[in-house]
Design a protein around this motif. Structure first.
Motif, PDB file in Angstrom:
ATOM      1  N   GLU A 109       0.844  -1.186   0.000  1.00  0.00           N
ATOM      2  CA  GLU A 109       0.000   0.000   0.000  1.00  0.00           C
ATOM      3  C   GLU A 109       0.881   1.238   0.000  1.00  0.00           C
ATOM      4  OE1 GLU A 109      -3.117   0.168   2.832  1.00  0.00           O
ATOM      5  OE2 GLU A 109      -3.380  -1.990   2.808  1.00  0.00           O
ATOM      6  N   THR A 110       0.487   2.204  -0.772  1.00  0.00           N
ATOM      7  CA  THR A 110       1.234   3.445  -0.856  1.00  0.00           C
ATOM      8  C   THR A 110       0.425   4.538  -0.173  1.00  0.00           C
ATOM      9  OG1 THR A 110       2.133   2.757  -2.978  1.00  0.00           O
ATOM     10  CG2 THR A 110       2.324   5.085  -2.417  1.00  0.00           C
ATOM     11  N   HIS A 111       1.101   5.305   0.652  1.00  0.00           N
ATOM     12  CA  HIS A 111       0.428   6.413   1.318  1.00  0.00           C
ATOM     13  C   HIS A 111       0.300   7.576   0.352  1.00  0.00           C
ATOM     14  CE1 HIS A 111      -0.791   9.280   4.309  1.00  0.00           C
ATOM     15  NE2 HIS A 111       0.207  10.070   3.955  1.00  0.00           N
ATOM     16  N   HIS A 112      -0.918   7.998   0.139  1.00  0.00           N
ATOM     17  CA  HIS A 112      -1.172   9.144  -0.713  1.00  0.00           C
ATOM     18  C   HIS A 112      -1.638  10.287   0.172  1.00  0.00           C
ATOM     19  CE1 HIS A 112      -0.775   6.821  -4.362  1.00  0.00           C
ATOM     20  NE2 HIS A 112      -1.551   5.906  -3.828  1.00  0.00           N
ATOM     21  N   PRO A 113      -0.877  11.379   0.234  1.00  0.00           N
ATOM     22  CA  PRO A 113      -1.297  12.494   1.078  1.00  0.00           C
ATOM     23  C   PRO A 113      -2.612  13.086   0.592  1.00  0.00           C
ATOM     24  CG  PRO A 113       0.583  13.117  -0.262  1.00  0.00           C
ATOM     25  CD  PRO A 113       0.348  11.653  -0.490  1.00  0.00           C
ATOM     26  N   ALA A 114      -3.365  13.620   1.525  1.00  0.00           N
ATOM     27  CA  ALA A 114      -4.634  14.258   1.181  1.00  0.00           C
ATOM     28  C   ALA A 114      -4.372  15.498   0.345  1.00  0.00           C
ATOM     29  CB  ALA A 114      -5.379  14.626   2.456  1.00  0.00           C
ATOM     30  N   GLN A 115      -5.399  15.977  -0.291  1.00  0.00           N
ATOM     31  CA  GLN A 115      -5.250  17.187  -1.074  1.00  0.00           C
ATOM     32  C   GLN A 115      -4.831  18.328  -0.162  1.00  0.00           C
ATOM     33  OE1 GLN A 115      -9.063  17.732  -2.833  1.00  0.00           O
ATOM     34  NE2 GLN A 115      -8.720  16.220  -4.426  1.00  0.00           N
ATOM     35  N   PRO A 116      -3.959  19.210  -0.626  1.00  0.00           N
ATOM     36  CA  PRO A 116      -3.523  20.322   0.206  1.00  0.00           C
ATOM     37  C   PRO A 116      -4.713  21.141   0.708  1.00  0.00           C
ATOM     38  CG  PRO A 116      -2.242  20.226  -1.820  1.00  0.00           C
ATOM     39  CD  PRO A 116      -3.343  19.218  -1.943  1.00  0.00           C
ATOM     40  N   GLY A 117      -4.688  21.445   1.991  1.00  0.00           N
ATOM     41  CA  GLY A 117      -5.753  22.237   2.585  1.00  0.00           C
ATOM     42  C   GLY A 117      -6.981  21.438   2.981  1.00  0.00           C
ATOM     43  N   ALA A 118      -6.992  20.129   2.679  1.00  0.00           N
ATOM     44  CA  ALA A 118      -8.161  19.320   2.994  1.00  0.00           C
ATOM     45  C   ALA A 118      -8.329  19.169   4.505  1.00  0.00           C
ATOM     46  CB  ALA A 118      -8.051  17.958   2.326  1.00  0.00           C
ATOM     47  N   HIS A 119      -7.247  18.924   5.211  1.00  0.00           N
ATOM     48  CA  HIS A 119      -7.273  18.795   6.662  1.00  0.00           C
ATOM     49  C   HIS A 119      -6.183  19.689   7.233  1.00  0.00           C
ATOM     50  CE1 HIS A 119      -9.001  14.931   5.301  1.00  0.00           C
ATOM     51  NE2 HIS A 119      -9.845  15.187   6.285  1.00  0.00           N
ATOM     52  N   VAL A 120      -6.558  20.575   8.085  1.00  0.00           N
ATOM     53  CA  VAL A 120      -5.597  21.478   8.696  1.00  0.00           C
ATOM     54  C   VAL A 120      -5.618  21.237  10.199  1.00  0.00           C
ATOM     55  CG1 VAL A 120      -5.010  23.898   9.084  1.00  0.00           C
ATOM     56  CG2 VAL A 120      -5.940  23.193   6.889  1.00  0.00           C
ATOM     57  N   VAL A 121      -4.449  21.169  10.798  1.00  0.00           N
ATOM     58  CA  VAL A 121      -4.348  20.984  12.242  1.00  0.00           C
ATOM     59  C   VAL A 121      -4.680  22.306  12.919  1.00  0.00           C
ATOM     60  CG1 VAL A 121      -2.804  20.372  14.124  1.00  0.00           C
ATOM     61  CG2 VAL A 121      -2.598  19.214  11.932  1.00  0.00           C
ATOM     62  N   VAL A 122      -5.539  22.229  13.945  1.00  0.00           N
ATOM     63  CA  VAL A 122      -5.989  23.424  14.661  1.00  0.00           C
ATOM     64  C   VAL A 122      -5.714  23.251  16.143  1.00  0.00           C
ATOM     65  CG1 VAL A 122      -8.007  24.831  15.216  1.00  0.00           C
ATOM     66  CG2 VAL A 122      -7.792  23.832  12.953  1.00  0.00           C
ATOM     67  N   CYS A 123      -5.257  24.312  16.795  1.00  0.00           N
ATOM     68  CA  CYS A 123      -5.005  24.293  18.233  1.00  0.00           C
ATOM     69  C   CYS A 123      -6.331  24.086  18.960  1.00  0.00           C
ATOM     70  CB  CYS A 123      -4.354  25.603  18.683  1.00  0.00           C
ATOM     71  SG  CYS A 123      -4.106  25.716  20.471  1.00  0.00           S
ATOM     72  N   ALA A 124      -6.382  23.108  19.848  1.00  0.00           N
ATOM     73  CA  ALA A 124      -7.603  22.800  20.586  1.00  0.00           C
ATOM     74  C   ALA A 124      -7.929  23.859  21.626  1.00  0.00           C
ATOM     75  CB  ALA A 124      -7.471  21.433  21.258  1.00  0.00           C
ATOM     76  N   ARG A 125      -6.980  24.710  21.960  1.00  0.00           N
ATOM     77  CA  ARG A 125      -7.192  25.730  22.989  1.00  0.00           C
ATOM     78  C   ARG A 125      -7.623  27.081  22.401  1.00  0.00           C
ATOM     79  NH1 ARG A 125      -8.079  25.591  28.270  1.00  0.00           N
ATOM     80  NH2 ARG A 125      -7.403  27.483  29.274  1.00  0.00           N
ATOM     81  N   CYS A 126      -6.866  27.585  21.419  1.00  0.00           N
ATOM     82  CA  CYS A 126      -7.144  28.936  20.907  1.00  0.00           C
ATOM     83  C   CYS A 126      -7.668  28.961  19.474  1.00  0.00           C
ATOM     84  CB  CYS A 126      -5.891  29.802  21.011  1.00  0.00           C
ATOM     85  SG  CYS A 126      -4.580  29.328  19.869  1.00  0.00           S
ATOM     86  N   GLY A 127      -7.596  27.830  18.765  1.00  0.00           N
ATOM     87  CA  GLY A 127      -8.119  27.774  17.405  1.00  0.00           C
ATOM     88  C   GLY A 127      -7.159  28.193  16.318  1.00  0.00           C
ATOM     89  N   THR A 128      -5.895  28.445  16.666  1.00  0.00           N
ATOM     90  CA  THR A 128      -4.892  28.802  15.663  1.00  0.00           C
ATOM     91  C   THR A 128      -4.705  27.629  14.704  1.00  0.00           C
ATOM     92  OG1 THR A 128      -3.742  30.241  17.211  1.00  0.00           O
ATOM     93  CG2 THR A 128      -2.485  29.464  15.312  1.00  0.00           C
ATOM     94  N   ALA A 129      -4.702  27.900  13.422  1.00  0.00           N
ATOM     95  CA  ALA A 129      -4.541  26.855  12.410  1.00  0.00           C
ATOM     96  C   ALA A 129      -3.091  26.767  11.973  1.00  0.00           C
ATOM     97  CB  ALA A 129      -5.420  27.145  11.214  1.00  0.00           C
ATOM     98  N   ALA A 130      -2.630  25.544  11.769  1.00  0.00           N
ATOM     99  CA  ALA A 130      -1.280  25.314  11.245  1.00  0.00           C
ATOM    100  C   ALA A 130      -1.293  25.580   9.742  1.00  0.00           C
ATOM    101  CB  ALA A 130      -0.835  23.890  11.528  1.00  0.00           C
ATOM    102  N   ASP A 131      -0.116  25.719   9.165  1.00  0.00           N
ATOM    103  CA  ASP A 131      -0.013  26.004   7.739  1.00  0.00           C
ATOM    104  C   ASP A 131      -0.201  24.773   6.866  1.00  0.00           C
ATOM    105  OD1 ASP A 131       0.463  28.663   8.289  1.00  0.00           O
ATOM    106  OD2 ASP A 131       2.640  28.433   8.264  1.00  0.00           O
ATOM    107  N   SER A 132      -0.230  23.588   7.482  1.00  0.00           N
ATOM    108  CA  SER A 132      -0.346  22.361   6.701  1.00  0.00           C
ATOM    109  C   SER A 132      -1.209  21.365   7.445  1.00  0.00           C
ATOM    110  CB  SER A 132       1.043  21.766   6.443  1.00  0.00           C
ATOM    111  OG  SER A 132       1.589  21.280   7.644  1.00  0.00           O
ATOM    112  N   GLU A 133      -1.312  20.172   6.873  1.00  0.00           N
ATOM    113  CA  GLU A 133      -2.101  19.131   7.519  1.00  0.00           C
ATOM    114  C   GLU A 133      -1.326  18.452   8.652  1.00  0.00           C
ATOM    115  OE1 GLU A 133      -2.467  15.321   5.190  1.00  0.00           O
ATOM    116  OE2 GLU A 133      -1.735  16.653   3.613  1.00  0.00           O
ATOM    117  N   TYR A 134      -0.072  18.816   8.831  1.00  0.00           N
ATOM    118  CA  TYR A 134       0.750  18.264   9.906  1.00  0.00           C
ATOM    119  C   TYR A 134       1.045  19.350  10.929  1.00  0.00           C
ATOM    120  CZ  TYR A 134       1.455  14.630   6.458  1.00  0.00           C
ATOM    121  OH  TYR A 134       1.241  13.655   5.537  1.00  0.00           O
TER     122      TYR A 134
END
Length: 67
Positions: A4-29
């Motif tokens: 199986e090959t890992h295929h990354p999600a489309q850019p911007g599909a999932h963004v990591v967000v701080c659970a405390r203040c809601g700040t979004a990361a620039d990527s899915e990681y």
């Protein structure tokens, strides 16, 4: 091959967000400066600013509702 090959999600599909203040990361990681915490079987991320503000509670393994 049957590997199986890992295929990354489309850019911007999932963004990591701080659970405390809601700040979004620039990527899915989450950036390496962010903290990952597993609470009640759920993975939560905290940005570097929130992690610095609550480092003692995090190291004391208090759940985030306590801080």
């Amino acid at each position: 091959m049957n590997e199986e090959t890992h295929h990354p999600a489309q850019p911007g599909a999932h963004v990591v967000v701080c659970a405390r203040c809601g700040t979004a990361a620039d990527s899915e990681y989450a950036p390496p400066t962010w903290v990952c915490s597993v609470e009640n079987g759920r993975r939560q991320y905290f940005c570097d600013k929130c992690a610095r503000s609550h480092i003692r509670a995090i190291e004391g393994r208090l759940d985030s509702p306590w801080w």
